[in-house]
Design an enzyme around this catalytic site. Sequence first.
Site, mmCIF file in Angstrom:
data_model
loop_
_atom_site.group_PDB
_atom_site.id
_atom_site.type_symbol
_atom_site.label_atom_id
_atom_site.label_comp_id
_atom_site.label_asym_id
_atom_site.label_seq_id
_atom_site.Cartn_x
_atom_site.Cartn_y
_atom_site.Cartn_z
ATOM 1 N N CYS A 78 -3.810 5.568 -2.974
ATOM 2 C CA CYS A 78 -5.031 6.377 -2.869
ATOM 3 C C CYS A 78 -4.851 7.645 -3.708
ATOM 4 O O CYS A 78 -5.077 8.751 -3.230
ATOM 5 C CB CYS A 78 -5.364 6.706 -1.413
ATOM 6 S SG CYS A 78 -4.038 7.530 -0.507
ATOM 7 N N ASP A 116 0.882 -1.164 0.000
ATOM 8 C CA ASP A 116 0.000 0.000 0.000
ATOM 9 C C ASP A 116 0.920 1.215 0.000
ATOM 10 O O ASP A 116 1.263 1.761 1.045
ATOM 11 C CB ASP A 116 -0.918 -0.014 1.216
ATOM 12 C CG ASP A 116 -1.960 1.086 1.171
ATOM 13 O OD1 ASP A 116 -2.592 1.251 0.116
ATOM 14 O OD2 ASP A 116 -2.117 1.794 2.175
#
Length: 551
Positions: A305, A216
């Site tokens: 993101c 991530d």
Amino acid sequence: MNPPSTARTDLEAALGRYRCLFDQQVDDWDGFIETLLRPPPTWIWANPLRIDGSRLRALIAAEGIGAEPVPWLQPWWSSVARRLAGIGFEAAPEPAAASPIALRLPAGFKAGQRWWYCAGLAHAQEAVSQLPVMLLDVAPGQRVLDLCAAPGGKTAQLALALGNRGTLLANDFAVERIAALQGNLDRLGVLNCSTTRCDGGNYPAAAGAFDRILVDAPCSSEGTLRRNPSLVQPGGRGETGAGEGAGECVGIRAGSIDRRRVDRARAYAGIGPERSRRMAGRQRALLRKAVQLCRPGGRIVYSTCTFAPEENELIVADILDEHNGHLELLPCEVPGLVTGAGVTRWQGRQLDPSLARCLRLWPQANDTGGFFIAVLEKSTQASGVDDRAPVQPRHRHGFQLEADDDGWLRQLCDHYGLPASAWSNRRFHRQTRRGLHLVAADHCPPASPSPQGSGLFAYRTNIRPPKLTTGAALLLGAAATRQILELSGEQRDRYLRREPMRPDPEQIADCRPGQILVRHRGCTLGVAVLHRSGALESLFPSRWSGCTAGA
């Protein structure tokens, strides 16, 4: 009320280079911008080690707040709850498949200031941020690495997916980030995780091979604009080349981008193509290292993101090219969730059509943040870390007890009336002179990199009298049969604020002076000291003292 026109203009200028994607493959540019101008819902999940989702929903409803289930996350969370059935003392013995573990609450709701959050009954995590772990397809018995772990929401998901057993390594690069990560893991009762502090792009091969790896990656965070509108602020340090993406769009749709918007975009320090290019080197190194450490036949999820293809599809494309057919991009689908395909052309570069298999989450489609996910599988014929070489386990060097530690544990069990079942599939060990840690019995981290910590710091023995930590109290409190005090709602709030109080004599009739466990509605909150005078002193951690019901 409509948002100020200046805010919309600023946002369109900062993100204008993506307009071409809406012209080609995404719907509703206006809806995209309008969604980014609205605050997002609050998303939480019930901790299946502690509470059934329906019960948590009822606790929230008692505060006058509606919590709605998230249907597209429910199947995965239900499978995790079934896996954990019987492990957590406070979990429902047979979790119902329909119990809504993932919940949506109103925008602006501050979950972290509620008593049930402090008690580890729930964790706040953006809904789309829960998808990478779901798509990693973790199963008990696998060896798992979270390469960029802080602040720990995905790490906790991984731990639960493993059944709170086995070996999970959670890595980050900064001491303060690891502290935040460990705090969340302790609050939630995670026992199968060791934290490591490394530059993820140089994670040592001595750690061995992993069945599943989550990357991530740090990114420009454009997908969090609904929570962090300050990313779009004029007057910052100028970003060079901010109009390059817009230029490509102009070529597709002549005159669609006002030159003034391109000039305005150069004034944003928070986001822009220059920042994305700066992030890309680190992201590429992280994904490259993950492929090296992944066991042949294993799986990697790369996620960010941000909307920037420079940080998403272009990173994945480069790594695919480097591995010459030994790495496959898997298609992924989430029933009930509206998703977008990966970008296959950007800045004049034509990408392999398989990049369309990547998953893009656009905010307007599901009222979420923005997110990108790629699921990669390593060929069984691929090379990498030698999977045949034995990994030197950490426990041979440090997972052990000292001669007098058995006495400390007997004292702990006698004081709170803890049954032998409290240690089922768990073991204590001493990492420091401060006290004892509790870890899953089959947890086996490598000797290198040396863990910052393994399991949960449970029992301080270097003070008199020794003290159960708050994390251990939350984990073991439901099994205690002695020294328990049930608090009212008003007393609960005073305890969480570390304010002195004097319980009613009836409440403390079965407690002797000394350390006690405090509960509210049957849920453990932590440790307190009952003085001979009848006064109660809160030992709730001062760093958590902002957690008060209704604050």
